[in-house]
Design a protein around this motif. Structure first.
Motif, mmCIF file in Angstrom:
data_model
loop_
_atom_site.group_PDB
_atom_site.id
_atom_site.type_symbol
_atom_site.label_atom_id
_atom_site.label_comp_id
_atom_site.label_asym_id
_atom_site.label_seq_id
_atom_site.Cartn_x
_atom_site.Cartn_y
_atom_site.Cartn_z
ATOM 1 N N VAL A 113 -6.291 0.730 -1.004
ATOM 2 C CA VAL A 113 -4.990 0.195 -0.607
ATOM 3 C C VAL A 113 -3.957 1.319 -0.535
ATOM 4 O O VAL A 113 -3.169 1.408 0.414
ATOM 5 C CB VAL A 113 -4.526 -0.897 -1.592
ATOM 6 C CG1 VAL A 113 -3.072 -1.276 -1.344
ATOM 7 C CG2 VAL A 113 -5.419 -2.128 -1.487
ATOM 8 N N GLY A 114 -3.970 2.186 -1.537
ATOM 9 C CA GLY A 114 -3.002 3.276 -1.581
ATOM 10 C C GLY A 114 -3.135 4.236 -0.416
ATOM 11 O O GLY A 114 -2.136 4.692 0.150
ATOM 12 N N GLN A 115 -4.374 4.551 -0.035
ATOM 13 C CA GLN A 115 -4.587 5.453 1.098
ATOM 14 C C GLN A 115 -4.093 4.817 2.400
ATOM 15 O O GLN A 115 -3.520 5.503 3.249
ATOM 16 C CB GLN A 115 -6.068 5.809 1.195
ATOM 17 C CG GLN A 115 -6.528 6.762 0.086
ATOM 18 C CD GLN A 115 -8.036 6.804 -0.054
ATOM 19 O OE1 GLN A 115 -8.607 6.405 -1.061
ATOM 20 N NE2 GLN A 115 -8.698 7.268 0.979
ATOM 21 N N HIS A 161 -8.042 -8.533 -6.585
ATOM 22 C CA HIS A 161 -9.103 -7.514 -6.512
ATOM 23 C C HIS A 161 -10.163 -7.872 -5.477
ATOM 24 O O HIS A 161 -11.366 -7.750 -5.746
ATOM 25 C CB HIS A 161 -9.752 -7.307 -7.883
ATOM 26 C CG HIS A 161 -8.783 -7.053 -8.991
ATOM 27 N ND1 HIS A 161 -7.932 -5.975 -9.010
ATOM 28 C CD2 HIS A 161 -8.497 -7.759 -10.109
ATOM 29 C CE1 HIS A 161 -7.183 -6.016 -10.097
ATOM 30 N NE2 HIS A 161 -7.496 -7.092 -10.767
ATOM 31 N N CYS A 162 -9.746 -8.300 -4.299
ATOM 32 C CA CYS A 162 -10.685 -8.702 -3.247
ATOM 33 C C CYS A 162 -10.491 -7.854 -1.991
ATOM 34 O O CYS A 162 -9.395 -7.368 -1.714
ATOM 35 C CB CYS A 162 -10.488 -10.176 -2.875
ATOM 36 S SG CYS A 162 -10.972 -11.349 -4.149
ATOM 37 N N HIS A 163 -11.573 -7.720 -1.234
ATOM 38 C CA HIS A 163 -11.508 -7.147 0.115
ATOM 39 C C HIS A 163 -12.156 -8.158 1.049
ATOM 40 O O HIS A 163 -13.384 -8.293 1.081
ATOM 41 C CB HIS A 163 -12.237 -5.812 0.172
ATOM 42 C CG HIS A 163 -12.075 -5.108 1.488
ATOM 43 N ND1 HIS A 163 -12.490 -3.818 1.701
ATOM 44 C CD2 HIS A 163 -11.537 -5.515 2.674
ATOM 45 C CE1 HIS A 163 -12.223 -3.455 2.947
ATOM 46 N NE2 HIS A 163 -11.646 -4.490 3.560
ATOM 47 N N LEU A 164 -11.331 -8.875 1.797
ATOM 48 C CA LEU A 164 -11.802 -9.955 2.662
ATOM 49 C C LEU A 164 -11.485 -9.612 4.110
ATOM 50 O O LEU A 164 -10.409 -9.088 4.417
ATOM 51 C CB LEU A 164 -11.141 -11.274 2.279
ATOM 52 C CG LEU A 164 -11.335 -11.731 0.824
ATOM 53 C CD1 LEU A 164 -10.586 -13.016 0.553
ATOM 54 C CD2 LEU A 164 -12.814 -11.884 0.489
ATOM 55 N N HIS A 192 0.486 -4.215 -4.564
ATOM 56 C CA HIS A 192 -0.614 -3.252 -4.412
ATOM 57 C C HIS A 192 -1.675 -3.793 -3.452
ATOM 58 O O HIS A 192 -2.877 -3.748 -3.749
ATOM 59 C CB HIS A 192 -1.260 -2.949 -5.770
ATOM 60 C CG HIS A 192 -0.386 -2.175 -6.698
ATOM 61 N ND1 HIS A 192 0.083 -0.920 -6.410
ATOM 62 C CD2 HIS A 192 0.121 -2.492 -7.908
ATOM 63 C CE1 HIS A 192 0.833 -0.488 -7.414
ATOM 64 N NE2 HIS A 192 0.885 -1.414 -8.317
ATOM 65 N N SER A 193 -1.271 -4.294 -2.313
ATOM 66 C CA SER A 193 -2.213 -4.909 -1.380
ATOM 67 C C SER A 193 -1.899 -4.500 0.056
ATOM 68 O O SER A 193 -0.764 -4.166 0.395
ATOM 69 C CB SER A 193 -2.171 -6.438 -1.496
ATOM 70 O OG SER A 193 -2.607 -6.857 -2.772
ATOM 71 N N THR A 194 -2.934 -4.555 0.886
ATOM 72 C CA THR A 194 -2.802 -4.298 2.310
ATOM 73 C C THR A 194 -3.108 -5.588 3.059
ATOM 74 O O THR A 194 -4.220 -6.124 2.948
ATOM 75 C CB THR A 194 -3.777 -3.194 2.765
ATOM 76 O OG1 THR A 194 -3.408 -1.962 2.128
ATOM 77 C CG2 THR A 194 -3.730 -3.015 4.263
ATOM 78 N N ASN A 212 -3.745 -6.364 -5.607
ATOM 79 C CA ASN A 212 -4.758 -5.319 -5.454
ATOM 80 C C ASN A 212 -5.877 -5.755 -4.523
ATOM 81 O O ASN A 212 -7.052 -5.731 -4.882
ATOM 82 C CB ASN A 212 -5.344 -4.923 -6.816
ATOM 83 C CG ASN A 212 -6.141 -3.629 -6.747
ATOM 84 O OD1 ASN A 212 -5.750 -2.687 -6.054
ATOM 85 N ND2 ASN A 212 -7.269 -3.581 -7.436
ATOM 86 N N SER A 213 -5.533 -6.135 -3.328
ATOM 87 C CA SER A 213 -6.518 -6.662 -2.389
ATOM 88 C C SER A 213 -6.262 -6.146 -0.979
ATOM 89 O O SER A 213 -5.156 -5.702 -0.650
ATOM 90 C CB SER A 213 -6.495 -8.201 -2.391
ATOM 91 O OG SER A 213 -6.899 -8.712 -3.646
ATOM 92 N N VAL A 214 -7.306 -6.240 -0.162
ATOM 93 C CA VAL A 214 -7.219 -5.908 1.260
ATOM 94 C C VAL A 214 -7.594 -7.148 2.045
ATOM 95 O O VAL A 214 -8.684 -7.712 1.853
ATOM 96 C CB VAL A 214 -8.168 -4.747 1.621
ATOM 97 C CG1 VAL A 214 -8.118 -4.470 3.125
ATOM 98 C CG2 VAL A 214 -7.815 -3.494 0.846
ATOM 99 N N LEU A 215 -6.709 -7.610 2.911
ATOM 100 C CA LEU A 215 -6.973 -8.749 3.784
ATOM 101 C C LEU A 215 -6.830 -8.269 5.218
ATOM 102 O O LEU A 215 -5.784 -7.721 5.591
ATOM 103 C CB LEU A 215 -5.998 -9.895 3.511
ATOM 104 C CG LEU A 215 -5.895 -10.428 2.077
ATOM 105 C CD1 LEU A 215 -4.950 -11.613 2.020
ATOM 106 C CD2 LEU A 215 -7.263 -10.813 1.528
ATOM 107 N N GLU A 216 -7.863 -8.481 6.008
ATOM 108 C CA GLU A 216 -7.819 -8.042 7.395
ATOM 109 C C GLU A 216 -8.631 -8.986 8.268
ATOM 110 O O GLU A 216 -9.496 -9.719 7.788
ATOM 111 C CB GLU A 216 -8.352 -6.602 7.520
ATOM 112 C CG GLU A 216 -9.704 -6.367 6.885
ATOM 113 C CD GLU A 216 -10.127 -4.906 6.908
ATOM 114 O OE1 GLU A 216 -9.610 -4.166 7.765
ATOM 115 O OE2 GLU A 216 -10.991 -4.519 6.110
#
Length: 1091
Positions: free
Chosen positions: A568-570, A398-401, A364-366, A381-385
């Motif tokens: 993440v889902g979107q 559960h992070c957005h970094l 469940h991550s991007t 459940n995180s977004v890494l970019e």
């Protein structure tokens, strides 16, 4: 399997968390993970630290009250427990690595479910335990109460086998554990019959020897207990008797001081056969071995003695049976950060061989392509970019970094938002660091974020100054490095032996004049002495980790997770649709509807359409929107299939028809809002139908690309009054059907093997046309079945406008007229002017069919091919069969009836053939004729039989469901499409090899595939006929889409007609059926000009 739970009760420490946990349970129920009629209760403990025993008694009382009310009792009646299946789950203590507790610790896994009914979501330890209790531990048990802790990861490889015959008492579930692990846990002493003799907490070396089994293991307390209904009733009786009433909310409301009871070392211990009354009542056993703190004064001593005496009197004599989980495993979720990391990186639940979970290190991550995630790390459940690097052995949850952030090995990051990324980019994190953000609620309503940091090697409860650490370095080094004093962290009244990391006031919350945040926390990690930072830190109002955990805003924490999950889902939705991937998105859409994230998802889908110029992507995306709307309606009103011609949607449709997709989608979205704002589910379903109507426009446009493969050449023009007649066989599809259906055929690719058939010795489908003097169109629809005839005379263009309405009289004929370019619609020239100018005459067109409507033999498509053939001929043109096949595809799009290409392939070309379409646009059909010997042809003709079932069903009713499921990319549908194509190729091979048995096997397999593709297509009467015929046939299949019409039978012996008639008569089935001979047609469509 046992019946569903009557009630599920979750106990927790306070009322604020109870509301949040209740919402989580309710969401799971709405997603179908918990049956809809199961009573869900979240019960806060009467007061803090009542223990697992007190929480169990309080929960039992409350669920008994609710069940009593359900049964219309006005007081608590313990009889309601006699047939109830109750599950009580204890949340337990706060967990320093997850603000929502051990139960809601998210695991790197997804639940594998039936995607047609399943939902998407994060998978937590609670879900694992609930699934384990429901599917593996409780099945077969009698009514009663199951109690389950949530502070462990419990691996149960197989369904627990217990002899429940006449069971009455307590069943204690155990795990065979090694001695080393058991030293920190509770252990049962069990006799040869499986009866529990004693329960020992943290056994000493000497005591452990008495507990070891012949296998060298011990019976570990696994945290799961079953109380039979009679035992639960006996326990419930003590809730009104002091001092045990103090364990319940009733005692609290009556002013009683709460007491602490352990489920195992108070309630169950008194039932252990070797425990004496004196040892139990005195508290020597529970106080010393159960971990219950000794009372502080004589009054408390007497209260606890009285409580245990009452338990002894009430429960003594109840048998406790120990049942060990074969190959089970118990992993306690400790305060040791390194253990928690191991639980995430190498989760022991992955060892479960029958667990319905899919485990993945990135769940469940991007993760953008410029980011690096090393093997041995976990992202949940995180977004890494923007260049984030995660080293091996670390976990990010559960992070957005964003940005160039390096997370070294052995770190645990939790709930960090994008707003801290800039600080983290400028900070060099050190290995083995725990960095977290907590959403807290202060002074009742004030909300804040608190950042915490410490090391994975730190002991949270260890006394300061005894070689223990903070941020993996000694406290002395920390004090010296930062300038922080002992008194800054612990007040002067805190006893030295109670000072520990857990209660150190380390973490700033706010400052009177300056903002504080993660920078002031990271300073604690590795910075040298900085007077300004130290002053700001000292001037801040700070909390200890213990205070942070007690102040958690659970609702905000769950909302943070959920926001990230749908973000993440979107992103996943955009990626899947724009790249054309085959991922199934329906579970995500259904979850978004349940959790009120549907608007965000709808906006995302609108954005996808605006970013693509590919009709196929646009069509699939438009098909996703009704899935969201239908999920939002929740199945409360109507079927998804239905009319889609409301005038309010027409402006958007017109834009799509004109190819202005972006404007059309915007118009659809604006109209959607008018329907979405309504609380009426019928409006949502109607809006969904109109979005499917919009998708059909784009699908139609895609299939119309087949027109470029219609090629004609000049031929002699017949004279006025000279008839041109086309006659066609029917077709029977023997394998591969549905793979020819748009959009499946041009997105997946299709192959269909079918046969042209004479029915009762003749070609049953035909058309004829002639030129007439009057510049008008005369359309005549004849039916040889009832000798009826419908005659239409078209003199104005308005008479032709119904060509796109499938059920309008003469619509098919009119659509063929338009496709053959006899005239143009719309046009400033009248119908008469166009006919006179182009052709110098009018036309009369007749069609007929000897086959009932809805037969499944491809009648309408084959008839369209015959019509095109004669219309081309009377206008001085000729088209080969392949051109006619593509022409029929075009006609059916004009007609808006959809449909694939296999019918016209089967009825226009002769004998046996396999049609194919590659996954590409423009849509192009290719046909390979399958050569068969004369001997095989004779054998086939003597065994093929057509049985008219007497039932008709329009393929369109099934078509909408099939297309909908394909667009949703339901895995079972995608796999079935693969199988359809494979089976068609195998069937064609069997024909080439003259193998009747394999042809029949392909037919049977094809019928099973059809039923998977369109559930409900097998009427009961047809099933009975097939069952009766099965011993006598190689294979049998309903023609076309199924649901009725003709059934094709391939008998094992020659003389199939008589055999089928006899079998059906003997079986007493098929009273309304008619039986027909079927012969392979070897000429296909014939076009003749009569003199």
């Amino acid at each position: 399997m046992r019946r569903p739970w009557t009630a599920i009760v979750l106990t927790c420490q306070n009322v604020d968390s109870a509301h949040a946990y209740q919402d989580e349970l309710t969401l799971r129920q709405r997603k179908g993970l918990i049956p809809p009629d199961t009573l869900l209760l979240t019960v806060e403990d009467p007061k803090a630290h009542v223990g697992s025993g007190g929480a169990t008694l309080n929960a039992l009382l409350i669920v008994a009250e609710h069940l009593s009310a359900r049964n219309h009792f006005t007081v608590v009646n313990s009889d309601v427990l006699s047939d109830a299946y109750i599950l009580i789950m204890h949340m337990g203590r706060d967990f320093p690595y997850n603000p929502c507790g051990k139960a809601f610790t998210t695991l790197p896994a997804t639940l594998t479910a039936d995607t047609a009914v399943g939902y998407d979501g994060l998978f937590c330890n609670l879900d694992s335990l609930l699934d384990t209790m429901t599917r593996k531990i409780s099945p077969g048990s009698p009514p009663g109460v199951w109690v389950c802790s949530t502070d462990m990861l419990l691996t149960v490889p197989n369904i627990l086998e217990v002899d429940w015959t006449d069971f009455d008492g307590v069943c204690a579930v155990t795990v065979a554990a090694d001695v080393t692990y058991a030293r920190n846990h509770g252990v049962f002493k069990v006799d040869a019959e499986g009866t529990v003799e004693d329960i020992v907490y943290k056994p000493s070396n000497v005591g452990m020897q008495e507990l070891v089994t012949a296998e060298g293991t011990v019976h570990l307390v696994a945290g799961v207990v079953f109380l039979s209904s009679s035992t639960a009733e006996r326990l419930l009786t003590v809730h009104v008797t002091p001092p045990l009433d103090a364990c319940t909310y009733l005692g609290l409301d009556s002013g009683a001081e709460p007491i602490k009871l352990s489920l195992f070392f108070d309630i169950l211990l008194c039932m252990a056969t070797l425990v004496t009354e004196e040892a139990f009542v005195s508290g020597d056993r529970s106080g010393q071995y159960g971990g219950t703190p000794r009372p502080r004064n004589e009054r408390e001593v007497m209260t606890m003695r009285n409580a245990r005496a009452l338990l002894w009197k009430t429960l003594r004599g109840i048998n406790v049976k120990a049942v060990c989980i074969p190959d089970g495993r118990h992993d306690y979720m400790t305060e040791d950060a390194s253990v928690h990391l191991q639980h995430l990186v190498k989760c022991p639940l992955q060892l479960d061989p029958i667990c319905n979970l899919t485990w993945a290190p990135i769940t469940h991550s991007t993760i953008q392509e410029d980011c690096t995630v090393e093997a041995g790390s976990v992202i949940v459940n995180s977004v890494l970019e923007g260049g984030v690097c995660v080293s091996s052995g670390s976990a990010v949850s559960h992070c957005h970094l964003k940005g160039h952030i390096c997370i070294p090995k052995g770190c645990y990051l939790h709930a960090l938002g994008e707003e801290v990324s800039q600080v983290l980019q400028a900070t060099k994190l050190v290995p083995h660091t725990v960095l977290q953000c907590f959403h807290v609620k202060l002074f009742g309503t004030n909300k804040a974020k608190v950042y915490t940091v410490f090391g994975t090697k730190d002991e949270l409860q260890a006394t300061v100054g005894q070689g223990n650490t903070f941020c993996n370095e000694s406290w002395d080094v920390f004090f010296q490095r930062t300038g922080i004093l002992h008194g800054d962290l612990w007040g002067p009244h805190m006893p030295a032996d109670e000072c520990c990391l857990m209660n150190a006031k380390l973490f700033p919350v706010f400052h009177p004049t300056e903002p504080v945040g993660i920078a002031e926390v990271l300073w604690l990690l590795h910075s040298s002495k900085d007077i300004s930072l130290l002053d700001r830190w000292r001037g801040s109002w700070r909390l200890s980790l213990q205070e942070v955990l007690c102040s958690v805003d659970h609702s905000a924490e769950f909302m943070w997770r959920r926001d990230l999950f749908y973000s993440v889902g979107q992103h996943h939705v955009r990626k899947v649709l724009l790249s054309g991937r085959g991922d199934c998105l329906l579970p995500f859409f259904k979850s978004a509807a349940v959790e009120s994230y549907h608007r965000q998802v709808l906006v995302t889908l609108d954005q996808v359409v605006s970013r693509t110029a590919t009709p196929g992507v646009t069509a699939r995306t438009l098909a996703c929107i009704p899935d969201v709307l239908g999920s939002l309606a929740g199945g409360q009103w109507g079927l998804r299939s239905g009319p889609a011609a409301n005038k309010m949607w027409q402006p958007a449709y017109q834009l799509l028809e004109a190819g202005e997709y972006a404007a059309g989608v915007q118009a659809l979205a604006l109209e959607r809002e008018c329907w979405l704002d309504s609380s009426r589910p019928d409006f949502l379903i109607r809006a969904a139908r109109h979005y499917e109507g919009a998708e059909q426009i784009l699908r139609r446009q895609t299939v119309m690309t087949a027109k470029q493969f219609i090629h004609t050449q000049q031929s002699a023009v017949p004279g006025v009054g000279q008839w041109v007649v086309a006659e066609c066989p029917a077709r029977i599809d023997l394998s591969g059907g549905w793979s020819d259906t748009p959009p499946i055929t041009y997105e997946h690719g299709g192959s269909v093997t079918n046969v042209a058939l004479l029915i009762d010795g003749k070609k049953p489908i035909g058309a004829k046309a002639r030129r007439i003097q009057e510049p008008e169109l005369v359309l005549v629809i004849d039916s040889n079945l009832d000798n009826s005839s419908v005659r239409l005379t078209c003199t104005e263009l308005s008479d032709m406008e119904t060509y796109c309405q499938p059920h309008a009289p003469g619509a098919l004929l009119k659509a063929c007229v338009v496709c053959a370019d006899l005239l143009t619609l719309p046009s400033p020239s009248s119908l008469r002017e166009q006919l006179q100018t182009r052709h110098g005459c009018g036309f009369e067109l007749h069609t007929w069919s000897d086959i009932p409507h809805g037969s499944g033999l491809g009648t309408s498509s084959i008839l369209a091919g015959a019509i095109l053939a004669v219309l081309y001929k009377v206008t001085g043109l000729e088209a080969d069969n392949l051109s006619l096949m593509h022409g029929v595809l075009y006609v059916e799009q004009l007609l808006t009836s959809g449909g694939g290409w296999q019918d016209q392939v089967g009825g226009l070309d002769p004998a046996v053939k396999i049609g194919r379409c590659r996954p590409q646009v423009p849509v192009k059909v290719e046909v390979e004729h399958v050569s068969i010997s004369d001997e095989f042809l004779q054998a086939l003709n003597s065994r093929l039989v057509l049985v008219y079932t007497g039932k008709t069903r329009l393929a369109r009713n099934l078509l909408q469901d099939v297309v909908r499921n394909w667009y949703a990319r339901l895995p079972e549908v995608v796999a079935n499409c693969d199988d359809l194509v494979t089976n068609a190729e195998e069937c064609a091979k069997a024909f080439r090899e003259g193998d009747l048995s394999t042809v029949g096997a392909c037919m049977d397999r094809y019928w099973e595939q059809k039923k998977k593709m369109a559930p409900g297509c097998e009427p009961v009467a047809v099933r009975k006929m097939m069952t009766a015929l099965k011993p006598h046939v190689y294979g049998q299949v309903l023609a076309g889409a199924g649901g009725g019409g003709f059934m094709c039978v391939l008998t094992k012996e020659p003389g199939g007609l008589q055999l089928v008639r006899k079998v059906l008569q003997t079986a007493g089935v098929g009273e309304d059926v008619s039986i027909h001979t079927a012969q392979v047609d070897t000429s296909g469509i014939t076009v003749t000009t009569l003199e």
